[in-house]
Design an enzyme around this catalytic site. Structure first.
Site, PDB file in Angstrom:
ATOM      1  N   HIS A   1       0.820  -1.224   0.000  1.00 24.48           N
ATOM      2  CA  HIS A   1       0.000   0.000   0.000  1.00 24.48           C
ATOM      3  C   HIS A   1       0.854   1.275   0.000  1.00 24.48           C
ATOM      4  O   HIS A   1       0.730   2.097  -0.918  1.00 24.48           O
ATOM      5  CB  HIS A   1      -1.001  -0.053   1.161  1.00 24.48           C
ATOM      6  CG  HIS A   1      -1.673   1.255   1.441  1.00 24.48           C
ATOM      7  ND1 HIS A   1      -2.519   1.860   0.544  1.00 24.48           N
ATOM      8  CD2 HIS A   1      -1.616   2.088   2.522  1.00 24.48           C
ATOM      9  CE1 HIS A   1      -2.956   3.003   1.062  1.00 24.48           C
ATOM     10  NE2 HIS A   1      -2.417   3.162   2.263  1.00 24.48           N
TER      11      HIS A   1
ATOM     12  N   HIS B   1       3.784   6.819   5.622  1.00 28.32           N
ATOM     13  CA  HIS B   1       2.570   7.498   6.077  1.00 28.32           C
ATOM     14  C   HIS B   1       1.742   6.705   7.085  1.00 28.32           C
ATOM     15  O   HIS B   1       1.011   7.295   7.877  1.00 28.32           O
ATOM     16  CB  HIS B   1       1.717   7.978   4.896  1.00 28.32           C
ATOM     17  CG  HIS B   1       0.827   6.939   4.292  1.00 28.32           C
ATOM     18  ND1 HIS B   1       1.223   6.142   3.261  1.00 28.32           N
ATOM     19  CD2 HIS B   1      -0.443   6.575   4.576  1.00 28.32           C
ATOM     20  CE1 HIS B   1       0.236   5.335   2.923  1.00 28.32           C
ATOM     21  NE2 HIS B   1      -0.791   5.568   3.713  1.00 28.32           N
ATOM     22  N   ASP B   2       1.821   5.383   7.073  1.00 29.77           N
ATOM     23  CA  ASP B   2       1.038   4.609   8.036  1.00 29.77           C
ATOM     24  C   ASP B   2       1.882   4.048   9.177  1.00 29.77           C
ATOM     25  O   ASP B   2       1.367   3.332  10.038  1.00 29.77           O
ATOM     26  CB  ASP B   2       0.310   3.454   7.322  1.00 29.77           C
ATOM     27  CG  ASP B   2      -0.930   3.937   6.583  1.00 29.77           C
ATOM     28  OD1 ASP B   2      -1.520   4.946   7.031  1.00 29.77           O
ATOM     29  OD2 ASP B   2      -1.291   3.328   5.556  1.00 29.77           O
TER      30      ASP B   2
ATOM     31  N   GLU C   1       0.999   5.575  12.702  1.00 31.66           N
ATOM     32  CA  GLU C   1      -0.363   5.244  13.089  1.00 31.66           C
ATOM     33  C   GLU C   1      -0.528   3.763  13.414  1.00 31.66           C
ATOM     34  O   GLU C   1      -1.190   3.407  14.381  1.00 31.66           O
ATOM     35  CB  GLU C   1      -1.322   5.632  11.965  1.00 31.66           C
ATOM     36  CG  GLU C   1      -2.747   5.703  12.444  1.00 31.66           C
ATOM     37  CD  GLU C   1      -3.724   5.920  11.297  1.00 31.66           C
ATOM     38  OE1 GLU C   1      -3.289   6.118  10.153  1.00 31.66           O
ATOM     39  OE2 GLU C   1      -4.934   5.881  11.568  1.00 31.66           O
ATOM     40  N   ASP C   2       0.085   2.897  12.608  1.00 33.07           N
ATOM     41  CA  ASP C   2      -0.217   1.469  12.728  1.00 33.07           C
ATOM     42  C   ASP C   2       0.852   0.640  13.424  1.00 33.07           C
ATOM     43  O   ASP C   2       0.654  -0.544  13.664  1.00 33.07           O
ATOM     44  CB  ASP C   2      -0.440   0.858  11.324  1.00 33.07           C
ATOM     45  CG  ASP C   2      -1.644   1.484  10.637  1.00 33.07           C
ATOM     46  OD1 ASP C   2      -2.441   2.131  11.348  1.00 33.07           O
ATOM     47  OD2 ASP C   2      -1.766   1.342   9.413  1.00 33.07           O
TER      48      ASP C   2
ATOM     49  N   ASP D   1      -3.142   8.555  -1.110  1.00 32.60           N
ATOM     50  CA  ASP D   1      -3.506   7.474  -0.196  1.00 32.60           C
ATOM     51  C   ASP D   1      -4.960   7.064  -0.430  1.00 32.60           C
ATOM     52  O   ASP D   1      -5.292   5.893  -0.589  1.00 32.60           O
ATOM     53  CB  ASP D   1      -3.295   7.991   1.240  1.00 32.60           C
ATOM     54  CG  ASP D   1      -3.624   6.957   2.299  1.00 32.60           C
ATOM     55  OD1 ASP D   1      -3.422   5.749   2.036  1.00 32.60           O
ATOM     56  OD2 ASP D   1      -4.076   7.355   3.387  1.00 32.60           O
TER      57      ASP D   1
HETATM   58 MN    MN Z   1      -2.738   4.618   3.922  1.00 35.13          MN
END
Ligand code: MN
Length: 755
Positions: free
Chosen positions: A63, A88-89, A92-93, A154
């Protein structure tokens, strides 16, 4: 580094994808270490997302790789953006923090990742707090548009892979895409991305309609191609003859835009689809300016087909705010029989086409090329747009939902171009009024606007402006923004300024009223206790202290009667200050009626009067009145002599009438009266009215209501007067105001009810 958790097959796929990305990045990797930076970002992301799969079954790292690819290929962003999109993730993840990113990469990259993390948490919440945080995020992000662009990339990838989501999630994500991300993409000039986002959303939200339109497009495509080929042939011939290097193509409308038109205009597929458009994209020759070459092609095309001058759109001299430049014209193709067909022809240089399709990022790409002089005006436009958005976003009074609506609208609205008296260009959304223009010039100009000269003709501040209007705003110091203005502006800046003014104005009045009240209380040596307020608030028709202070501060009420009010037990008994006397039968001597009988009943504290004012006709001092003695309480209710209610009572209980009642000692008091008005509406009417009443006559208005329709207004003023003489005086003065047609005193409220 060989990360655990990936199968050999996956490893291969990931490596291939990354190599492809690196190859695409060659063009943008200009500094030493750029490729290494991208590689490090990829490796960190791969490690961080290790073992995680997307719903489609792919390793998660695919992704961010795809998003990075969209950033390079489709949006045209640079190295930092690629790095940020790969990461980018991560925050957050996974367990990595922003501090980690900052140390491993740079504070700038960390702040971009931070922005991306914040947007996604803001858009995944479900409440209106979500919108509030989305607003805050957007506000900070506007400092770095790249973050929004990466977020759009995204979203685009998520939409492309949406089929693996459960249906209810598809709908939610699609609606959000259609509502926010497509308009954002449009506003940033990402035309192709916007179209794809719309089509994908449409497909997931309305699969049946999507399929139907798709199949209709497929079945008619042969015919269409034939028509376009026939249309293009003479153009191709002519342009080649003069040596222009160009491509011409029939433009295919997107599925979503066809559906949207069908829905908006309530017309069938055929009518929407019958609108043809072709696009000519040329490679400019050096020396001759692009602009001139556009007009040259325009001339050649309109030599072949007759053009409709009303449909000429010059986005070359006046690029759209999102940077769009092109020349559009609509020409007529005569039919051998029946009606001819209109075809839209778009003329663009390669550079203009690039901007049209890829937007802002292309601006940056073209910005530093030698022939980029023409781009600078679009850059200014874009800055102006950013500034406006920033203003709208920082608006403190809008509630979250209003804000989102305004913001969303500001993304899509089309524009008009208007001019200042000096010929300076101002761009405003379609539907803007003189007021919007005035506020666009400066909030101080807006706040004092009283009218305008539009193309040298007088116009009201509420008049809508049109393309090409030249507007000269007229101001007056006597003017202040009112609530009504809010119904006649559409720009965020104007709305905001007006709301601020009203709020500030009210606040000032409250403060002034408070001071006036406190001073007066001090003079009287009274402590403003809760008991005091319980008495005065209803007496002044106020629901709370703020309303009372604000009315007082705005001079709508006066404290002249405050002592009398405070002396009373309740507000209703304000009316008892009116005293009457009854002339004796022999006219010997005027005397007050005895009241001893009633004092006992009401308590010693009570007023010494035994009169009540009839609520049906509310007579005021000076009116000819007649009393009616209530057989139960024995009190005398004073009606206007011509009151229908009294007539009824007289007919039934004539013996209870008390004639010969006269007013006495009323000079100090004010009484509420209602005047009804009718007339021809014009600007400044309210101002004149209030000036006559409060300014010249020094009378207090309690309430003023006006309604206007078709240029006629109707309304009423309730105000405090001391006697009929006063009231007649006011009415006489009001009659002299220009535009006033009818002035009447509201005589009897209950007549209407009884009738
Ligand atoms: Mn994303």
């Amino acid at each position: 580094m060989a990360a655990m958790g990936y199968s050999a097959e996956d490893e291969l796929m990931i490596t291939r994808e990354f190599e492809e990305l690196l190859a695409r990045c060659k063009r943008i990797c200009k500094r030493e270490g750029d490729e290494e930076l991208i590689t490090r970002a990829f490796e960190l992301a791969k490690l961080a997302h290790k073992g995680v799969k997307r719903r489609s079954g792919e390793p998660y790292i695919m992704h961010p790789l795809a998003v990075a690819r969209i950033c390079v290929d489709e949006i045209g962003l640079g190295v930092k953006s690629v790095v940020a999109s790969l990461l980018h993730d991560v925050v957050e993840d996974t367990d990595y923090t922003l501090t980690d990113i900052s140390t491993m990469f740079s504070p700038k990259i960390a702040s971009m990742v931070d922005g991306l993390t914040k947007i996604s948490s803001a858009t995944s919440a479900e409440t209106s707090e979500q919108i509030e945080s989305f607003r805050k995020v957007l506000l900070t992000l506007l400092d770095d548009v790249r973050v929004i662009l990466i977020k759009i990339a995204d979203r685009l990838h998520n939409m492309r892979t949406l089929s693996s989501m459960p249906p209810e999630k598809r709908i939610r994500i699609s609606s959000e895409t259609l509502y926010l991300f497509a308009p954002l993409a449009y506003r940033l000039g990402l035309y192709l991305v916007k179209t794809e986002l719309e089509d994908l959303s449409f497909r997931y939200m309305h699969p049946d309609q999507y399929a139907e339109i798709e199949s209709k497009i497929a079945t008619t495509s042969g015919q269409r191609k034939e028509f376009i080929d026939r249309f293009n042939a003479p153009i191709i011939e002519k342009l080649r003859a003069v040596g222009i290097d160009f491509e011409i193509s029939g433009r295919v409308k997107s599925t979503y835009s066809i559906w949207n038109k069908m829905r908006q205009k309530q017309i069938p597929f055929e009518e929407v689809y019958d609108v043809f458009a072709v696009r000519i994209v040329f490679r400019p020759t050096p020396i001759v300016p692009e602009k001139t070459q556009c007009w040259h092609i325009y001339e050649l095309v309109t030599d072949i087909y007759a053009s409709n001058p009303d449909r000429l759109r010059d986005w070359i001299n006046n690029p759209k705010t999102n940077g769009y430049e092109a020349l559009h014209t609509t020409v007529m193709v005569p039919a051998e029989e029946g009606e001819g067909t209109w075809v839209e022809v778009q003329i663009r240089s390669e550079r203009m086409n690039d901007i049209a399709e890829h937007g802002l990022a292309s601006h940056w790409k073209h910005k530093y090329t030698p022939e980029s002089v023409a781009v600078s005006s679009s850059d200014i436009n874009f800055d102006v747009w950013l500034k406006n958005i920033r203003e709208a976003l920082s608006s403190p009074t809008d509630n979250a939902v209003d804000f989102l609506d305004n913001f969303q609208r500001s993304l899509y609205t089309s524009e008009i171009v208007v001019f200042t008296p000096k010929g300076e260009i101002r761009k405003l959304p379609t539907g803007s009024t003189v007021l919007d223009f005035a506020y666009d010039i400066h909030s101080k100009v807006g706040a004092k606007a009283i009218g305008a000269k539009v193309n040298h003709t007088m116009a009201s501040i509420y008049d809508e402006l049109h393309n090409g209007d030249q507007v000269d705003v007229l101001t007056s110091d006597g003017v202040n923004p009112t609530k009504e203005w809010l119904d006649h502006v559409i720009t965020a800046k104007a709305k905001q300024s007006i709301k601020n003014f009203i709020k500030r104005y009210r606040q000032n009045n409250i403060e002034r009223g408070m001071t006036l009240f406190e001073t007066r209380m001090n003079e009287l040596g009274i402590k403003p206790s809760a008991r005091v307020f319980r008495k005065i608030l209803p007496a002044y028709g106020s629901r709370n202290k703020d309303e009372f202070y604000s009315k007082l501060g705005a001079d709508l009420i006066s404290l002249d009667n405050i002592q009398e009010i405070l002396r009373q037990n309740s507000a209703k008994k304000l009316l008892k200050f009116w005293t009457f006397f009854v002339k004796g039968k022999d006219d010997e001597e005027e005397q007050d009626l005895p009241f001893d009988d009633f004092n006992a009943k009401e308590g010693a504290d009570d007023s010494k009067s035994q009169f009540d004012i009839a609520e049906c006709c509310t007579p005021i001092p000076g009116d000819t009145v007649t009393g009616y003695k209530d057989p139960e309480t024995g009190r005398i209710i004073v009606h206007k002599t011509n009151c229908p209610e009294l007539t009824k009572l007289a007919a039934q209980h004539g013996k209870n009438l008390v004639g010969n009642i006269h007013w006495s000692s009323y000079k100090e008091m004010s009484y509420l009266s209602i005047i009804e008005l009718q007339g021809i509406d014009r600007i400044g009417m309210l101002l004149d009215l209030s000036q006559v009443i409060t300014g010249q006559l020094n009378i207090n208005i309690r309430e003023l209501k006006m309604q206007s329709h078709d240029g006629i207004f109707e309304g009423y003023i309730s105000l405090y007067v001391t006697c009929v003489e006063d009231l007649n005086n006011v009415m006489e003065k009001i009659k002299q105001i220009k535009g006033i047609e009818r002035v009447t005193r509201r005589e009897n409220e209950t007549t209407e009810n009884n009738g």
